[in-house]
Write a protein that holds these residues in place. Structure first.
Motif, short mmCIF file in Angstrom:
data_model
loop_
_atom_site.label_atom_id
_atom_site.label_comp_id
_atom_site.label_asym_id
_atom_site.label_seq_id
_atom_site.Cartn_x
_atom_site.Cartn_y
_atom_site.Cartn_z
N GLY A 198 -34.97 2.66 -22.73
CA GLY A 198 -34.17 2.12 -21.65
C GLY A 198 -32.68 2.30 -21.88
N CYS A 199 -32.24 2.10 -23.13
CA CYS A 199 -30.81 2.29 -23.44
C CYS A 199 -30.40 3.74 -23.25
N VAL A 200 -31.25 4.66 -23.67
CA VAL A 200 -30.93 6.08 -23.49
C VAL A 200 -30.85 6.42 -22.02
N LEU A 201 -31.77 5.91 -21.22
CA LEU A 201 -31.74 6.20 -19.79
C LEU A 201 -30.54 5.57 -19.10
N ILE A 202 -30.14 4.39 -19.54
CA ILE A 202 -28.96 3.77 -18.93
C ILE A 202 -27.70 4.56 -19.27
N LEU A 203 -27.57 4.96 -20.54
CA LEU A 203 -26.34 5.62 -20.97
C LEU A 203 -26.30 7.12 -20.65
N GLN A 204 -27.44 7.80 -20.74
CA GLN A 204 -27.44 9.25 -20.59
C GLN A 204 -28.37 9.74 -19.47
N GLY A 205 -28.90 8.85 -18.66
CA GLY A 205 -29.82 9.25 -17.60
C GLY A 205 -29.18 10.09 -16.52
N TRP A 206 -27.87 9.97 -16.36
CA TRP A 206 -27.19 10.75 -15.32
C TRP A 206 -27.22 12.24 -15.62
N ARG A 207 -27.50 12.60 -16.86
CA ARG A 207 -27.55 14.01 -17.23
C ARG A 207 -28.89 14.66 -16.91
N LEU A 208 -29.91 13.86 -16.67
CA LEU A 208 -31.24 14.40 -16.43
C LEU A 208 -31.32 15.02 -15.04
N ASP A 209 -31.99 16.16 -14.96
CA ASP A 209 -32.21 16.73 -13.65
C ASP A 209 -33.36 15.97 -12.97
N PRO A 210 -33.53 16.15 -11.67
CA PRO A 210 -34.49 15.31 -10.93
C PRO A 210 -35.93 15.39 -11.43
N ILE A 211 -36.37 16.52 -11.93
CA ILE A 211 -37.76 16.60 -12.38
C ILE A 211 -37.96 15.77 -13.65
N LEU A 212 -36.96 15.71 -14.53
CA LEU A 212 -37.08 14.88 -15.72
C LEU A 212 -36.97 13.40 -15.37
N GLN A 213 -36.17 13.06 -14.36
CA GLN A 213 -36.12 11.68 -13.91
C GLN A 213 -37.46 11.27 -13.31
N PHE A 214 -38.11 12.17 -12.58
CA PHE A 214 -39.43 11.89 -12.03
C PHE A 214 -40.44 11.71 -13.15
N GLN A 215 -40.35 12.53 -14.19
CA GLN A 215 -41.25 12.41 -15.34
C GLN A 215 -41.06 11.07 -16.02
N GLN A 216 -39.83 10.61 -16.17
CA GLN A 216 -39.58 9.29 -16.76
C GLN A 216 -40.15 8.18 -15.87
N PHE A 217 -40.06 8.36 -14.57
CA PHE A 217 -40.61 7.37 -13.65
C PHE A 217 -42.13 7.30 -13.77
N ILE A 218 -42.79 8.46 -13.87
CA ILE A 218 -44.25 8.49 -14.01
C ILE A 218 -44.67 7.84 -15.33
N LEU A 219 -43.96 8.13 -16.42
CA LEU A 219 -44.27 7.49 -17.70
C LEU A 219 -44.05 5.98 -17.63
N PHE A 220 -43.01 5.55 -16.94
CA PHE A 220 -42.75 4.13 -16.78
C PHE A 220 -43.90 3.46 -16.02
N LEU A 221 -44.39 4.10 -14.95
CA LEU A 221 -45.53 3.55 -14.22
C LEU A 221 -46.78 3.47 -15.09
N LEU A 222 -47.00 4.46 -15.94
CA LEU A 222 -48.14 4.44 -16.86
C LEU A 222 -48.02 3.27 -17.84
N ILE A 223 -46.84 3.04 -18.38
CA ILE A 223 -46.63 1.93 -19.31
C ILE A 223 -46.85 0.60 -18.61
N VAL A 224 -46.35 0.45 -17.39
CA VAL A 224 -46.54 -0.78 -16.63
C VAL A 224 -48.02 -1.00 -16.36
N PHE A 225 -48.75 0.05 -15.99
CA PHE A 225 -50.19 -0.08 -15.73
C PHE A 225 -50.92 -0.54 -16.98
N LEU A 226 -50.63 0.07 -18.14
CA LEU A 226 -51.33 -0.30 -19.37
C LEU A 226 -51.01 -1.73 -19.80
N ILE A 227 -49.77 -2.16 -19.62
CA ILE A 227 -49.41 -3.52 -19.99
C ILE A 227 -50.08 -4.53 -19.06
#
Length: 141
Positions: A99-128
């Motif tokens: 989360g800290c990396v995404l807050i500080l350096q997330g603006w550098r990610l292109d849209p496909i990597l931001q989408f990948q982070q979103f999909i991983l976040f949804l997977l983590i939320v589902f498992l929790i």
């Protein structure tokens, strides 16, 4: 016609005079510090929001797991308790740092990597959520 590019920070720092400021730090060092700090952007975009949600989710999961361990430490075997303690240390730590990396350096990610982070976040939320529901149903039996 020769095209001229802008000099990098290090070349520009060499061009600066080595005069001392009131605190004894050269202008060159002050410029380099400013250049490195300028690489952090605190804008609100999708990556920063995902990072903020990951930090919040890590804190909530940490509190939930501690409460669950305190309630069920006498019921489970030592091996299961050890796995939950390892999970208690690893999952919130990874969520916090990610989360800290995404807050500080997330603006550098292109849209496909931001989408990948979103999909991983949804997977983590589902498992929790799945773990919380399974433990709640198992405890109520």
């Amino acid at each position: 016609m020769e095209s001229r590019s802008h000099p990098s920070a290090f070349i520009l720092a060499k061009w600066l005079k080595r005069s001392k400021t009131s605190r004894g730090v050269s202008i060159e060092i002050q410029y380099l510090r400013m250049f490195y700090v300028a690489q952090v952007n605190f804008g609100i975009d999708i990556a920063a929001l995902i990072g903020l949600f990951q930090i919040i989710l890590g804190l909530v999961y940490l509190i939930y797991t501690i409460v669950k361990l305190l309630r069920t430490r006498n019921i489970w075997s030592n091996l299961i308790t050890a796995f939950y303690i390892i999970q208690l240390l690893i999952v919130p730590t990874f969520l916090f740092f990610s989360g800290c990396v995404l807050i500080l350096q997330g603006w550098r990610l292109d849209p496909i990597l931001q989408f990948q982070q979103f999909i991983l976040f949804l997977l983590i939320v589902f498992l929790i959520i799945k773990e919380m529901v399974i433990n709640t149903v198992g405890r109520n039996r």
